[in-house]
Each structure stands twice: as structure tokens, then as C-alpha cells.
Design a protein around this motif. Structure first.
Motif, short mmCIF file in Angstrom:
data_model
loop_
_atom_site.label_atom_id
_atom_site.label_comp_id
_atom_site.label_asym_id
_atom_site.label_seq_id
_atom_site.Cartn_x
_atom_site.Cartn_y
_atom_site.Cartn_z
N LEU A 1 0.83 -1.20 0.00
CA LEU A 1 0.00 0.00 0.00
C LEU A 1 0.87 1.26 0.00
N THR A 2 1.92 1.25 0.80
CA THR A 2 2.84 2.39 0.81
C THR A 2 3.45 2.61 -0.57
N ASN A 3 3.88 1.52 -1.21
CA ASN A 3 4.44 1.63 -2.56
C ASN A 3 3.44 2.20 -3.54
N LEU A 4 2.17 1.78 -3.41
CA LEU A 4 1.13 2.29 -4.31
C LEU A 4 1.03 3.80 -4.22
N LEU A 5 0.97 4.33 -3.00
CA LEU A 5 0.80 5.77 -2.83
C LEU A 5 2.07 6.54 -3.19
N VAL A 6 3.22 6.04 -2.75
CA VAL A 6 4.47 6.73 -3.04
C VAL A 6 4.78 6.73 -4.54
N ASN A 7 4.56 5.59 -5.19
CA ASN A 7 4.88 5.48 -6.62
C ASN A 7 3.99 6.34 -7.50
N ALA A 8 2.85 6.78 -6.94
CA ALA A 8 2.00 7.70 -7.70
C ALA A 8 2.74 8.99 -8.02
N PHE A 9 3.73 9.34 -7.18
CA PHE A 9 4.50 10.56 -7.39
C PHE A 9 5.94 10.28 -7.78
N MET A 10 6.46 9.12 -7.38
CA MET A 10 7.87 8.84 -7.59
C MET A 10 8.22 8.73 -9.07
N GLY A 11 7.27 8.34 -9.91
CA GLY A 11 7.54 8.25 -11.34
C GLY A 11 7.97 9.57 -11.94
N LEU A 12 7.55 10.68 -11.31
CA LEU A 12 7.95 11.99 -11.81
C LEU A 12 9.46 12.18 -11.70
N VAL B 1 11.53 9.94 -12.42
CA VAL B 1 12.04 9.33 -13.66
C VAL B 1 12.02 10.36 -14.78
N GLY B 2 10.94 11.14 -14.84
CA GLY B 2 10.88 12.21 -15.84
C GLY B 2 12.00 13.22 -15.67
N VAL B 3 12.27 13.59 -14.42
CA VAL B 3 13.38 14.50 -14.12
C VAL B 3 14.70 13.90 -14.57
N ASN B 4 14.89 12.61 -14.27
CA ASN B 4 16.12 11.90 -14.63
C ASN B 4 16.35 11.93 -16.14
N ILE C 1 6.79 12.19 -19.44
CA ILE C 1 7.61 11.00 -19.19
C ILE C 1 7.26 10.37 -17.84
N GLY C 2 7.04 11.23 -16.84
CA GLY C 2 6.87 10.73 -15.48
C GLY C 2 5.51 10.13 -15.19
N ILE C 3 4.44 10.68 -15.78
CA ILE C 3 3.10 10.15 -15.50
C ILE C 3 2.97 8.70 -15.96
N PRO C 4 3.41 8.34 -17.18
CA PRO C 4 3.37 6.92 -17.53
C PRO C 4 4.19 6.05 -16.59
N ALA C 5 5.36 6.55 -16.16
CA ALA C 5 6.18 5.78 -15.21
C ALA C 5 5.45 5.64 -13.88
N SER C 6 4.79 6.71 -13.43
CA SER C 6 4.01 6.64 -12.19
C SER C 6 2.86 5.65 -12.32
N PHE C 7 2.16 5.74 -13.45
CA PHE C 7 1.03 4.84 -13.66
C PHE C 7 1.49 3.39 -13.69
N GLY D 1 13.12 8.16 -24.44
CA GLY D 1 12.03 9.13 -24.42
C GLY D 1 10.67 8.54 -24.65
N TYR D 2 10.57 7.22 -24.71
CA TYR D 2 9.30 6.55 -24.95
C TYR D 2 8.81 5.90 -23.66
N ALA D 3 8.05 6.68 -22.88
CA ALA D 3 7.59 6.20 -21.58
C ALA D 3 6.26 5.47 -21.67
N MET D 4 5.42 5.85 -22.63
CA MET D 4 4.07 5.27 -22.69
C MET D 4 4.09 3.82 -23.16
N VAL D 5 4.97 3.51 -24.10
CA VAL D 5 5.00 2.14 -24.65
C VAL D 5 5.31 1.10 -23.58
N PRO D 6 6.42 1.24 -22.82
CA PRO D 6 6.68 0.23 -21.79
C PRO D 6 5.62 0.21 -20.69
N THR D 7 4.97 1.36 -20.46
CA THR D 7 3.91 1.41 -19.46
C THR D 7 2.73 0.54 -19.86
#
Length: 455
Positions: A64-75, A77-80, A246-252, A387-393
Motif C-alpha cells: 500500500l505504501t508503494n502504491l501511494l508513493v509510486n503515484a508521485f515517484m515516477g515523476l 524518472v521524468g526529471v532523470n 515522461i513521469g506520468i506513464p512511469a508513475s502509472f 524518451g518513450y515512456a508510454m510504450v513500456p507502461t
């Protein structure tokens, strides 16, 4: 006097790839291991000095913690990816915007996540069929933990900026300092002050705050385009837009992984508190395998991102091959070692024989096949670096999350045993990894053609 562009600690665009990838990955592996030791220390101290129920309470919050944290942590990845691309192309102005927007975003995301986590944790834990004897303890742990989310986000966004520069040593040093403090606080707060789950939550947040301060201090004192100036902290909405792309697909992607793991955790809960404790301990050990292999996922993002930004397309297949190979080898050897020494390692968490037996069943199926996850995860890193975040998501959501949920309502429903439950992991890794590889081949050939290089 005009300064030359500061050379990255590791040159990702020129020179031999494999040695540089290993140099990049080793500190990152150790950093990941230290991060997981925070949680392992929590669980070991709680299991040994507070009992099985507090251990089950801390372990049951992970998905559950991972679910909530990962909702923002993917961003992050976008920064990276944005920072790696801009550094590879030499765009100083854009890099400075990325740095200051990233730090500002981390504070905003941390504040939102703190309010969200504190508000919904009890409802979510009840929905997961958390047993009544551990529910209140689990809620207490989560609420304290989520109060510290701003510093957790600050550290992770700051570390993403350091990785984009090729600097993986500073986060290792800072987490080493924070890790020692975390262990000391755990022992004092649990053994001396008898704070149980509250003590380990407080220790974790204090140590994370220290690592966040150290990362920000380093960013503010360095020279070059990644220098942090606190007076310049603001949101540049062009950076925010690209970060979200980039980050929203990674978060999702991370959210759906966590959601499917919550469904599996609910199935584990149906076997009782002993199963929860044994699975939590085994999952914590598996985390060491995952984070070691995940260092190659991070290497793939940064090496691919900088080479794509610099137009060095001919190096992308070499980055892919090197990262996948090293990731598989690391996960295979660590996974085998964890299984072979499994009973002794699980004994660090709990002395209850039924807990250990359940944990060994999980390790036999998941730990020994974790190299498949390493390959799959590295392919995702390469695609994100391009730069292709949606495809792997999309592939991951369907191939891992969708498949595991389908497995739960079909195969597991027909054969409700723990062995059948845990088999959903390696099967989903194989199917998803193959699909990620096919998409990588298509995207690379179409959008990143290899041209002759004079370098």
C-alpha cells in the motif's frame, strides 16, 4: 572568464561502455541496498523485540505504501530523463530549469502525498482485509511514515539529478551516514523506549531527512548547470509538462504494479498472520535482489538518455546488451544466494517456524527466477531513456499487472495454494520481457537509426 562545461563523473557518451556502466551501477546497487536496509532494520528490530504481530503490521503496509508513493515517484524518472538528455546535448539553460523545477516539484509532491497517505491509510488497509490484531499498528506506522514524505521526495528527486550527471557515489555516502543513524534510532526507540512500530517509523523518517539535506547541500555547492540556487526555486511549466509526459506513464506503471501486488497481498492475508509475517520477511529479502538489478535499470535510463541526447544512436544497442546482461547475472547470483541461505536470513526477522517455512516457499519460486525481472526492468529503462515512456507502461500494465490479476481470479481461484499464487511472478516476467524487447527493436530501428560515426 568563461568556464568549460564541467565533465561528468562518468562519461556516458564516449569511451568504453561496460566498464563505465559497472562503475555507475555498483554505487547505485549499494545505495539501493542501504535504502532497503532501512526497511529491513525496521522489520528485524520489530520482529525480534516487539513480536510477530508488529512484524506483520509493518510488512503488510509495504504494497500500500508503494502504491501511494509510486503515484508521485515516477515523476523523478521524468526529471532523470530530462536532465540526462539536456546534459548530453549540452543545453545549460534547460538543465538549470530542470534542476530548480525538480526540487520545487518534490516539495509539492511530498506535501500532497503526506496528506493523502495519512487520510486514506486506514480505509485502504481495511479494504485489504488486514487482520484486526495488526490493523491499528499498521495504521500507526503508515501515518507516521507519511508525515515524512516531503523529505523522502526531496531525496529521491535530488538523487535523480545526481544520477543524470553520472554521480552515483554521493547518494551512497549520504545513505551510509543516514543508515547508521537509522539503525541506532531503531534500537533506542524500540528497545529502550518500547515504541514498537512508531519507533521504527520515526527512525526511518529522521534518517531520510538527513540524506535529503545532504543531497541538497551537495547540489547547492557544486559548479556547472546542475548547481542548485535556492533563490531560483520555481516551477517552469515547460519543464513540468515534459516531466509529466515522461513521469506520468512511469508513475502509472508503478501504481499498477503496486495495485496488483496489493491484490496478491490480500490473497496472502487470507492465509493468516503467520503467512503475512513470513511473506513480508521474504519480500524484504527479495528487495535486495530487485534493487541490485534495478541499478542497471537506472544505468539504462541515463546511458541511453545521454547518448540519445548527443545523437550517438550507434551506442544504444550496446548499452542495452550490456545492461541486460549485467542485470541478469547480478539478479541470478544474488537470488541464488538468498535462497541457499534463506532459512538463516529469515531467522533474522522471525524465530517462528511457520513464518520461516512460508518465507522459504516464496523464495524458492520468486528469488530463484528474479533474473527474469531484471531483464524486463532493464528493457523498460532503455525505452524510457529513449524518451518513450508510454510504450513500456502499456506493455507492463497489460503484461504484468493485468496478467497477475487474471491469474488470481482464474488459476489461483481454481488451485488456491501459495505455490500457485507466487508462480504468477515469473510467468508474468517472461511474457512482459518478450513484449518489451519486441517494442524496443521496433522503436530503435524506426526512430533511432544507426549512422556511421567518425568518433
Amino acid at each position: 572568464m568563461i568556464k568549460k562545461r564541467e565533465k561528468a563523473p562518468i562519461d556516458m557518451v564516449h569511451g568504453p561502455l561496460l566498464p563505465n556502466i559497472i562503475r555507475f551501477a555498483i554505487p547505485l546497487m549499494l545505495t539501493g541496498v542501504l535504502q532497503l536496509l532501512f526497511n529491513a532494520c525496521d522489520m528485524i528490530v520489530v520482529g525480534q523485540f516487539a513480536g510477530s504481530e508488529p512484524l506483520a503490521a509493518v510488512g503488510s503496509t509495504t504494497s500500500l505504501t508503494n502504491l501511494l508513493v509510486n503515484a508521485f515517484m515516477g515523476l523523478s524518472v521524468g526529471v532523470n530523463v530530462l536532465a540526462a538528455h539536456s546534459l548530453g546535448s549540452g543545453d545549460r539553460e534547460w538543465t538549470e530549469k530542470v534542476v530548480h523545477t525538480a526540487v520545487t516539484m518534490s516539495l509539492i509532491c511530498g506535501a500532497i502525498l503526506a496528506v493523502l497517505g495519512v487520510s486514506v491509510c486506514r480505509l485502504c488497509l481495511v479494504a485489504m482485509d488486514t487482520p484486526p490484531e495488526v490493523l491499528d499498528l499498521a495504521v500507526l506506522y503508515m501515518r507516521i511514515f507519511f508525515c515524512g514524505m516531503p523529505v523522502v521526495m526531496l531525496y529521491n528527486f535530488g538523487a535523480a539529478l545526481l544520477r543524470a550527471q553520472g554521480n552515483t557515489k554521493q547518494p551512497l555516502i549520504y545513505l551510509s551516514i543516514a543508515g547508521v543513524i537509522n539503525v541506532a534510532l531503531n534500537l533506542v526507540l524500540v528497545i529502550v523506549f518500547h515504541l514498537s512500530v512508531a519507533g521504527v517509523a520515526i527512525a526511518t523518517i529522521v534518517s531520510q531527512a538527513i540524506s535529503a539535506v545532504l543531497v541538497l547541500r551537495f547540489l547547492s555547492r557544486q559548479d556547472g548547470p546542475c548547481k542548485l540556487t535556492f533563490q531560483k526555486l520555481r516551477l517552469d511549466f515547460s519543464v513540468v509538462k515534459k516531466t509529466f509526459q515522461i513521469g506520468i506513464p512511469a508513475s502509472f506503471n508503478s501504481i499498477m504494479f503496486s495495485f496488483s501486488n496489493i491484490q496478491i497481498q490480500s490473497a496472502i492475508n487470507s492465509f493468516g498472520a503467520s503467512a503475512m509475517a513470513g511473506s513480508a520477511a521474504a519480500a524484504n529479502l527479495e528487495g535486495f535482489i530487485y534493487l541490485s538489478a534495478n541499478s542497471l535499470h537506472q544505468a539504462a535510463i541515463n546511458f541511453t538518455g545521454q547518448n540519445a541526447g548527443a545523437g550517438r544512436n550507434e551506442r544504444i544497442p550496446k548499452v542495452t546488451a550490456a545492461c541486460c546482461s549485467v542485470s541478469a547475472l547480478v539478479a541470478f547470483f544474488i537470488g541464488t544466494a538468498v535462497y541457499l541461505f534463506g532459512e538463516s536470513l529469515l531467522g533474522l526477522y522471525t524465530e517462528t517456524a511457520s513464518d520461516v517455512a512460508f518465507g522459504m516457499t516464496r523464495l524458492q519460486i520468486i528469488a530463484l527466477t528474479y533474473f527474469l525481472c531484471g531483464i524486463m526492468d532493464t528493457m523498460v529503462g532503455v525505452l524510457r531513456g529513449m524518451g518513450y515512456a508510454m510504450v513500456p507502461t502499456i506493455i507492463s500494465v497489460v503484461g504484468v499487472c493485468g496478467f497477475r490479476i487474471l491469474w488470481l481470479v482464474t488459476i489461483f481461484a481454481w488451485y488456491p495454494t501459495v505455490e500457485v499464487l507466487f508462480l504468477s511472478y515469473p510467468v508474468s516476467w517472461v511474457l512482459t520481457g518478450l513484449a518489451q524487447f519486441v517494442s524496443y527493436v521496433f522503436i530503435r530501428r524506426k526512430y533511432f537509426p544507426v549512422q556511421k560515426s567518425s568518433a
